[in-house]
Design a protein around this motif. Sequence first.
Motif, PDB file in Angstrom:
ATOM      1  N   LYS A 220       0.832  -1.198   0.000  1.00 45.56           N
ATOM      2  CA  LYS A 220       0.000   0.000   0.000  1.00 45.56           C
ATOM      3  C   LYS A 220       0.870   1.253   0.000  1.00 45.56           C
ATOM      4  N   LEU A 221       0.419   2.268  -0.725  1.00 43.40           N
ATOM      5  CA  LEU A 221       1.149   3.526  -0.809  1.00 43.40           C
ATOM      6  C   LEU A 221       0.888   4.366   0.439  1.00 43.40           C
ATOM      7  N   VAL A 222       1.957   4.864   1.056  1.00 41.65           N
ATOM      8  CA  VAL A 222       1.842   5.706   2.246  1.00 41.65           C
ATOM      9  C   VAL A 222       2.007   7.160   1.827  1.00 41.65           C
ATOM     10  N   VAL A 223       0.986   7.977   2.145  1.00 41.75           N
ATOM     11  CA  VAL A 223       0.971   9.380   1.727  1.00 41.75           C
ATOM     12  C   VAL A 223       0.775  10.282   2.947  1.00 41.75           C
ATOM     13  N   LEU A 224       1.611  11.300   3.042  1.00 38.92           N
ATOM     14  CA  LEU A 224       1.446  12.329   4.066  1.00 38.92           C
ATOM     15  C   LEU A 224       0.453  13.362   3.551  1.00 38.92           C
ATOM     16  N   LEU A 225      -0.621  13.581   4.323  1.00 29.89           N
ATOM     17  CA  LEU A 225      -1.678  14.497   3.903  1.00 29.89           C
ATOM     18  C   LEU A 225      -1.431  15.897   4.450  1.00 29.89           C
ATOM     19  N   GLU A 226      -2.253  16.842   3.990  1.00 29.26           N
ATOM     20  CA  GLU A 226      -2.065  18.245   4.363  1.00 29.26           C
ATOM     21  C   GLU A 226      -2.296  18.502   5.847  1.00 29.26           C
ATOM     22  N   ASP A 227      -3.052  17.624   6.506  1.00 30.26           N
ATOM     23  CA  ASP A 227      -3.286  17.798   7.943  1.00 30.26           C
ATOM     24  C   ASP A 227      -2.237  17.070   8.785  1.00 30.26           C
ATOM     25  N   ASP A 228      -1.136  16.671   8.140  1.00 21.99           N
ATOM     26  CA  ASP A 228      -0.010  16.000   8.804  1.00 21.99           C
ATOM     27  C   ASP A 228      -0.336  14.594   9.292  1.00 21.99           C
ATOM     28  N   THR A 229      -1.389  13.992   8.757  1.00 19.28           N
ATOM     29  CA  THR A 229      -1.680  12.594   9.041  1.00 19.28           C
ATOM     30  C   THR A 229      -1.202  11.738   7.865  1.00 19.28           C
ATOM     31  N   PHE A 230      -1.063  10.444   8.127  1.00 21.00           N
ATOM     32  CA  PHE A 230      -0.633   9.518   7.092  1.00 21.00           C
ATOM     33  C   PHE A 230      -1.813   8.651   6.665  1.00 21.00           C
ATOM     34  N   ALA A 231      -1.920   8.404   5.377  1.00 17.78           N
ATOM     35  CA  ALA A 231      -2.966   7.535   4.849  1.00 17.78           C
ATOM     36  C   ALA A 231      -2.327   6.465   3.975  1.00 17.78           C
ATOM     37  N   GLU A 232      -2.946   5.279   3.965  1.00 22.59           N
ATOM     38  CA  GLU A 232      -2.472   4.187   3.132  1.00 22.59           C
ATOM     39  C   GLU A 232      -3.510   3.882   2.061  1.00 22.59           C
ATOM     40  N   TYR A 233      -3.042   3.697   0.838  1.00 22.20           N
ATOM     41  CA  TYR A 233      -3.949   3.490  -0.279  1.00 22.20           C
ATOM     42  C   TYR A 233      -3.575   2.225  -1.038  1.00 22.20           C
TER      43      TYR A 233
END
Length: 242
Positions: A220-233
Amino acid sequence: MKLIKLDAIDSTNDFLKGLSATEELENFTVVTAENQTKGRGQMGAVWNSEKSKNLIMSVFVKDLLVGVEAIYNFNIATTLTLIQVLKTFNIPNLSIKWPNDIMSANFKIAGILIENSFKSDGTISSVIGIGLNVNQTDFENLPKASSMAVVVNSTFDKDELVVLIVERLKVNLGLVASNPEYLWNEYFKLLFKKGIPMPFKTETEKAFMGIIQGVTQKGKLVVLLEDDTFAEYDIKEIQMLY
């Protein structure tokens, strides 16, 4: 290496899977085709290729993958194989666009589709499908595609490429068990647009900005979002806009 050359086939992956179901294949049996009528990419995407210009190949591999937790390591080993082979031909600005597209600068020159079969005795066999744009120069209606020939203004021997890819694939797939950390480290170094703020969109067309951080062990791709949280896709859940 057993090599089966076909003129035209619907899918080299499907042909090789069917062959493995009816007879005992030796490891690294390879099927190539001059034309593929139903080429597929990840999650059913279509892979288009001009007849006889490009390398369309599938490789049968068995007894190298132990446990489903290491499945994504095969993707990594295969993408690194293509990068390493392409470097020997001085293809510039190579990177891996998650999960397994090979890029030269901002243009896709290769894609990979790996399909695994799980047997009741716990063994796993895989068919590794590779589509590499080699000598095609016309990419009308494919603005993000390119080829080895376009990038370095030369033509290439596809048969030579098959041999080089399989030789390097044997080495890298051996590292899946012996040194997966090396494969992961190299993969991370080569991730397309890693660490750069990029626009994305979701399956529902929702746009957002994010920064690629890496990839999980499950792919899964790990992305840092604008609210400084991490999401996995997962694959196809998001699309990078570049």
